[in-house]
Design a protein around this motif. Structure first.
Motif, short mmCIF file in Angstrom:
data_model
loop_
_atom_site.label_atom_id
_atom_site.label_comp_id
_atom_site.label_asym_id
_atom_site.label_seq_id
_atom_site.Cartn_x
_atom_site.Cartn_y
_atom_site.Cartn_z
N GLN A 104 0.49 5.52 2.41
CA GLN A 104 -0.89 5.74 2.00
C GLN A 104 -1.63 6.46 3.13
OE1 GLN A 104 -2.95 2.24 0.70
NE2 GLN A 104 -4.47 3.41 -0.39
N GLY A 105 -2.30 7.55 2.78
CA GLY A 105 -3.04 8.32 3.76
C GLY A 105 -2.21 9.39 4.46
N HIS A 106 -0.90 9.38 4.22
CA HIS A 106 -0.01 10.37 4.82
C HIS A 106 0.96 10.90 3.77
CE1 HIS A 106 -1.40 9.25 8.84
NE2 HIS A 106 -1.30 7.99 8.45
N PRO A 107 0.46 11.72 2.82
CA PRO A 107 1.34 12.25 1.78
C PRO A 107 2.57 12.94 2.37
CG PRO A 107 -0.94 12.84 1.38
CD PRO A 107 -0.89 12.23 2.75
N ASN A 140 0.84 -1.19 0.00
CA ASN A 140 0.00 0.00 0.00
C ASN A 140 0.88 1.24 0.00
OD1 ASN A 140 -2.38 -1.48 0.09
ND2 ASN A 140 -2.35 -1.57 2.32
N HIS A 141 0.56 2.15 -0.90
CA HIS A 141 1.32 3.37 -1.01
C HIS A 141 0.45 4.44 -1.63
CE1 HIS A 141 1.56 1.58 -4.98
NE2 HIS A 141 1.86 2.76 -5.45
N SER A 142 0.78 5.68 -1.38
CA SER A 142 0.03 6.76 -2.04
C SER A 142 0.72 7.16 -3.32
CB SER A 142 -0.16 7.96 -1.11
OG SER A 142 1.08 8.50 -0.74
N SER A 143 2.05 7.19 -3.31
CA SER A 143 2.79 7.55 -4.52
C SER A 143 4.28 7.32 -4.32
CB SER A 143 2.53 9.01 -4.89
OG SER A 143 3.13 9.87 -3.94
N VAL A 144 5.00 7.51 -5.40
CA VAL A 144 6.46 7.60 -5.36
C VAL A 144 6.82 8.91 -6.03
CG1 VAL A 144 6.83 5.09 -5.41
CG2 VAL A 144 6.83 6.36 -7.55
#
Length: 143
Positions: free
Chosen positions: A55-58, A31-35
């Motif tokens: 994820q959920g903590h940019p 799970n990840h928001s981005s790279v």
């Protein structure tokens, strides 16, 4: 090759590695928001290390992913606080896995393929681990 060609090659290589790492993270269920748009550290066309945002903590790094002319892998930010520490952790894991593979044994947490070609892959993984360790130990290449 001109400097413009070098810049264009590197930009293309980085874009391909970013797509590769995003696909890897998804396939592995990480799970990840981005790279980032660029890796945290790289040597084109060999290796790149990417900060993976929680994820959920940019903006919060949850781990580090590596890809290039080597297997893609991931290490948690709990294990490695920087790209250099991530490289050291991955190098150690790969060295251990390569030694086990060479003896016909499986590493408990690191698997490449189905085991049928471990004897062939072990020396390649060991050489990548050794190179990563050399780079991690070289203070001249880290800011």
């Amino acid at each position: 090759m001109t400097e413009d060609d070098d810049t264009e090659f590197e930009a293309e290589w980085l874009a391909e590695r970013r797509a590769e790492i995003l696909a890897y993270l998804t396939a592995e269920g990480i799970n990840h928001s981005s790279v980032g748009d660029e890796p945290a550290w790289w040597v084109a066309p060999y290796v790149s290390i990417w900060a993976v945002e929680h994820q959920g903590h940019p903006g919060q790094v949850s781990g580090w992913a590596i890809c290039g002319d080597l297997p893609s892998d991931y290490v948690s930010a709990q294990t490695a606080k920087s790209p250099r520490e991530a490289m050291k952790a991955i190098a150690s894991l790969w060295a251990d896995a390569a030694a086990l593979m060479a003896r016909g044994e499986r590493h408990p947490t690191f698997i490449i393929g189905d085991g049928s070609n471990d004897a062939e892959l072990a020396p390649m993984l060991a050489s990548r681990a050794e190179l990563l360790q050399e780079w991690a130990d070289d203070p001249d290449i880290w800011d």
